[in-house]
Scaffold this motif. Structure first.
Motif, PDB file in Angstrom:
ATOM      1  N   LYS A 117      20.423  26.007   4.601  1.00  0.00           N
ATOM      2  CA  LYS A 117      19.337  26.615   5.380  1.00  0.00           C
ATOM      3  C   LYS A 117      18.057  26.753   4.547  1.00  0.00           C
ATOM      4  O   LYS A 117      16.964  26.746   5.097  1.00  0.00           O
ATOM      5  CB  LYS A 117      19.762  27.986   5.897  1.00  0.00           C
ATOM      6  CG  LYS A 117      20.860  27.903   6.935  1.00  0.00           C
ATOM      7  CD  LYS A 117      21.210  29.255   7.475  1.00  0.00           C
ATOM      8  CE  LYS A 117      22.329  29.123   8.512  1.00  0.00           C
ATOM      9  NZ  LYS A 117      22.680  30.418   9.083  1.00  0.00           N
ATOM     10  N   LYS A 118      18.203  26.873   3.246  1.00  0.00           N
ATOM     11  CA  LYS A 118      17.049  27.099   2.378  1.00  0.00           C
ATOM     12  C   LYS A 118      16.414  25.791   1.906  1.00  0.00           C
ATOM     13  O   LYS A 118      15.246  25.771   1.511  1.00  0.00           O
ATOM     14  CB  LYS A 118      17.541  27.887   1.166  1.00  0.00           C
ATOM     15  CG  LYS A 118      16.566  28.753   0.481  1.00  0.00           C
ATOM     16  CD  LYS A 118      16.062  29.861   1.319  1.00  0.00           C
ATOM     17  CE  LYS A 118      15.608  30.983   0.427  1.00  0.00           C
ATOM     18  NZ  LYS A 118      14.568  31.760   1.023  1.00  0.00           N
ATOM     19  N   LEU A 119      17.137  24.670   1.955  1.00  0.00           N
ATOM     20  CA  LEU A 119      16.631  23.399   1.435  1.00  0.00           C
ATOM     21  C   LEU A 119      15.366  22.903   2.131  1.00  0.00           C
ATOM     22  O   LEU A 119      14.436  22.467   1.447  1.00  0.00           O
ATOM     23  CB  LEU A 119      17.719  22.329   1.482  1.00  0.00           C
ATOM     24  CG  LEU A 119      18.784  22.416   0.396  1.00  0.00           C
ATOM     25  CD1 LEU A 119      19.791  21.297   0.554  1.00  0.00           C
ATOM     26  CD2 LEU A 119      18.175  22.401  -0.970  1.00  0.00           C
ATOM     27  N   PRO A 120      15.274  22.926   3.473  1.00  0.00           N
ATOM     28  CA  PRO A 120      14.023  22.458   4.090  1.00  0.00           C
ATOM     29  C   PRO A 120      12.806  23.276   3.652  1.00  0.00           C
ATOM     30  O   PRO A 120      11.734  22.730   3.428  1.00  0.00           O
ATOM     31  CB  PRO A 120      14.274  22.618   5.588  1.00  0.00           C
ATOM     32  CG  PRO A 120      15.752  22.578   5.735  1.00  0.00           C
ATOM     33  CD  PRO A 120      16.293  23.210   4.482  1.00  0.00           C
ATOM     34  N   GLU A 121      12.998  24.571   3.496  1.00  0.00           N
ATOM     35  CA  GLU A 121      11.901  25.427   3.052  1.00  0.00           C
ATOM     36  C   GLU A 121      11.492  25.082   1.621  1.00  0.00           C
ATOM     37  O   GLU A 121      10.300  25.011   1.297  1.00  0.00           O
ATOM     38  CB  GLU A 121      12.335  26.892   3.133  1.00  0.00           C
ATOM     39  CG  GLU A 121      11.254  27.880   2.788  1.00  0.00           C
ATOM     40  CD  GLU A 121      11.755  29.304   2.898  1.00  0.00           C
ATOM     41  OE1 GLU A 121      11.295  30.131   2.095  1.00  0.00           O
ATOM     42  OE2 GLU A 121      12.574  29.588   3.777  1.00  0.00           O
ATOM     43  N   LEU A 122      12.464  24.836   0.753  1.00  0.00           N
ATOM     44  CA  LEU A 122      12.169  24.458  -0.625  1.00  0.00           C
ATOM     45  C   LEU A 122      11.453  23.105  -0.681  1.00  0.00           C
ATOM     46  O   LEU A 122      10.493  22.934  -1.433  1.00  0.00           O
ATOM     47  CB  LEU A 122      13.456  24.400  -1.454  1.00  0.00           C
ATOM     48  CG  LEU A 122      14.134  25.726  -1.738  1.00  0.00           C
ATOM     49  CD1 LEU A 122      15.483  25.500  -2.402  1.00  0.00           C
ATOM     50  CD2 LEU A 122      13.257  26.582  -2.631  1.00  0.00           C
ATOM     51  N   ALA A 123      11.915  22.156   0.112  1.00  0.00           N
ATOM     52  CA  ALA A 123      11.293  20.832   0.134  1.00  0.00           C
ATOM     53  C   ALA A 123       9.861  20.913   0.661  1.00  0.00           C
ATOM     54  O   ALA A 123       8.956  20.251   0.141  1.00  0.00           O
ATOM     55  CB  ALA A 123      12.122  19.876   0.986  1.00  0.00           C
ATOM     56  N   ARG A 124       9.642  21.727   1.670  1.00  0.00           N
ATOM     57  CA  ARG A 124       8.304  21.899   2.229  1.00  0.00           C
ATOM     58  C   ARG A 124       7.368  22.505   1.176  1.00  0.00           C
ATOM     59  O   ARG A 124       6.233  22.066   1.005  1.00  0.00           O
ATOM     60  CB  ARG A 124       8.382  22.810   3.458  1.00  0.00           C
ATOM     61  CG  ARG A 124       7.191  22.734   4.355  1.00  0.00           C
ATOM     62  CD  ARG A 124       7.410  23.535   5.654  1.00  0.00           C
ATOM     63  NE  ARG A 124       8.604  23.088   6.380  1.00  0.00           N
ATOM     64  CZ  ARG A 124       9.669  23.849   6.642  1.00  0.00           C
ATOM     65  NH1 ARG A 124       9.707  25.107   6.249  1.00  0.00           N
ATOM     66  NH2 ARG A 124      10.702  23.363   7.306  1.00  0.00           N
ATOM     67  N   GLY A 125       7.861  23.497   0.458  1.00  0.00           N
ATOM     68  CA  GLY A 125       7.061  24.127  -0.594  1.00  0.00           C
ATOM     69  C   GLY A 125       6.739  23.150  -1.715  1.00  0.00           C
ATOM     70  O   GLY A 125       5.621  23.136  -2.234  1.00  0.00           O
ATOM     71  N   LEU A 126       7.711  22.322  -2.068  1.00  0.00           N
ATOM     72  CA  LEU A 126       7.487  21.312  -3.109  1.00  0.00           C
ATOM     73  C   LEU A 126       6.448  20.295  -2.647  1.00  0.00           C
ATOM     74  O   LEU A 126       5.553  19.917  -3.408  1.00  0.00           O
ATOM     75  CB  LEU A 126       8.803  20.609  -3.450  1.00  0.00           C
ATOM     76  CG  LEU A 126       8.734  19.537  -4.527  1.00  0.00           C
ATOM     77  CD1 LEU A 126       8.310  20.135  -5.858  1.00  0.00           C
ATOM     78  CD2 LEU A 126      10.079  18.857  -4.653  1.00  0.00           C
ATOM     79  N   LYS A 163       4.020  20.751  -0.461  1.00  0.00           N
ATOM     80  CA  LYS A 163       2.695  21.391  -0.457  1.00  0.00           C
ATOM     81  C   LYS A 163       2.154  21.516  -1.873  1.00  0.00           C
ATOM     82  O   LYS A 163       0.958  21.328  -2.109  1.00  0.00           O
ATOM     83  CB  LYS A 163       2.777  22.771   0.199  1.00  0.00           C
ATOM     84  CG  LYS A 163       2.916  22.721   1.703  1.00  0.00           C
ATOM     85  CD  LYS A 163       2.961  24.101   2.301  1.00  0.00           C
ATOM     86  CE  LYS A 163       3.133  24.040   3.811  1.00  0.00           C
ATOM     87  NZ  LYS A 163       3.175  25.374   4.404  1.00  0.00           N
ATOM     88  N   SER A 164       3.026  21.823  -2.816  1.00  0.00           N
ATOM     89  CA  SER A 164       2.592  21.940  -4.205  1.00  0.00           C
ATOM     90  C   SER A 164       2.074  20.610  -4.727  1.00  0.00           C
ATOM     91  O   SER A 164       1.041  20.561  -5.396  1.00  0.00           O
ATOM     92  CB  SER A 164       3.751  22.413  -5.087  1.00  0.00           C
ATOM     93  OG  SER A 164       4.192  23.674  -4.690  1.00  0.00           O
ATOM     94  N   ILE A 165       2.782  19.540  -4.434  1.00  0.00           N
ATOM     95  CA  ILE A 165       2.363  18.215  -4.880  1.00  0.00           C
ATOM     96  C   ILE A 165       1.035  17.832  -4.228  1.00  0.00           C
ATOM     97  O   ILE A 165       0.138  17.298  -4.884  1.00  0.00           O
ATOM     98  CB  ILE A 165       3.452  17.166  -4.582  1.00  0.00           C
ATOM     99  CG1 ILE A 165       4.666  17.431  -5.476  1.00  0.00           C
ATOM    100  CG2 ILE A 165       2.939  15.747  -4.781  1.00  0.00           C
ATOM    101  CD1 ILE A 165       5.875  16.588  -5.145  1.00  0.00           C
ATOM    102  N   THR A 166       0.886  18.127  -2.937  1.00  0.00           N
ATOM    103  CA  THR A 166      -0.367  17.828  -2.229  1.00  0.00           C
ATOM    104  C   THR A 166      -1.533  18.593  -2.835  1.00  0.00           C
ATOM    105  O   THR A 166      -2.608  18.025  -3.063  1.00  0.00           O
ATOM    106  CB  THR A 166      -0.229  18.175  -0.738  1.00  0.00           C
ATOM    107  OG1 THR A 166       0.870  17.449  -0.186  1.00  0.00           O
ATOM    108  CG2 THR A 166      -1.493  17.842   0.028  1.00  0.00           C
ATOM    109  N   ASN A 167      -1.331  19.877  -3.121  1.00  0.00           N
ATOM    110  CA  ASN A 167      -2.388  20.683  -3.729  1.00  0.00           C
ATOM    111  C   ASN A 167      -2.740  20.175  -5.121  1.00  0.00           C
ATOM    112  O   ASN A 167      -3.910  20.145  -5.501  1.00  0.00           O
ATOM    113  CB  ASN A 167      -1.975  22.154  -3.803  1.00  0.00           C
ATOM    114  CG  ASN A 167      -1.989  22.818  -2.450  1.00  0.00           C
ATOM    115  OD1 ASN A 167      -2.667  22.369  -1.535  1.00  0.00           O
ATOM    116  ND2 ASN A 167      -1.225  23.891  -2.324  1.00  0.00           N
ATOM    117  N   PHE A 168      -1.746  19.763  -5.876  1.00  0.00           N
ATOM    118  CA  PHE A 168      -1.976  19.241  -7.222  1.00  0.00           C
ATOM    119  C   PHE A 168      -2.810  17.962  -7.163  1.00  0.00           C
ATOM    120  O   PHE A 168      -3.779  17.804  -7.908  1.00  0.00           O
ATOM    121  CB  PHE A 168      -0.629  18.981  -7.911  1.00  0.00           C
ATOM    122  CG  PHE A 168      -0.762  18.453  -9.305  1.00  0.00           C
ATOM    123  CD1 PHE A 168      -1.149  19.279 -10.340  1.00  0.00           C
ATOM    124  CD2 PHE A 168      -0.484  17.118  -9.574  1.00  0.00           C
ATOM    125  CE1 PHE A 168      -1.268  18.785 -11.629  1.00  0.00           C
ATOM    126  CE2 PHE A 168      -0.599  16.626 -10.856  1.00  0.00           C
ATOM    127  CZ  PHE A 168      -0.996  17.464 -11.889  1.00  0.00           C
TER     128      PHE A 168
END
Length: 69
Positions: free
Chosen positions: A24-33, A35-40
């Motif tokens: 259940k937590k994996l999609p949220e973690l992947a989404r956060g990752l 977004k982080s890459i996009t912001n970087f």
């Protein structure tokens, strides 16, 4: 490429992550990752643009010396 994990190692890592965080937590973690890459990447692009603009502005401000032959 030495030091880079191959297919088997990636599968083992993914299984460990799945066990640690749950499905259940994996999609949220992947989404956060993502977004982080996009912001970087956008931050790098902005830095490159500002550096290019600064260089262009300095070239305009610097008077060109005439060469004497």
């Amino acid at each position: 490429m030495p030091g880079f994990p191959g297919g088997v190692e990636l599968i083992i890592i993914l299984v460990i992550v799945l066990l640690l965080f749950g499905s259940k937590k994996l999609p949220e973690l992947a989404r956060g990752l993502g977004k982080s890459i996009t912001n970087f990447k956008s931050g790098l692009n902005e830095e490159q643009q500002s550096e290019t603009e600064t260089t262009a502005q300095q070239e305009k401000e610097t008077p060109q010396k005439e060469e004497v032959s």
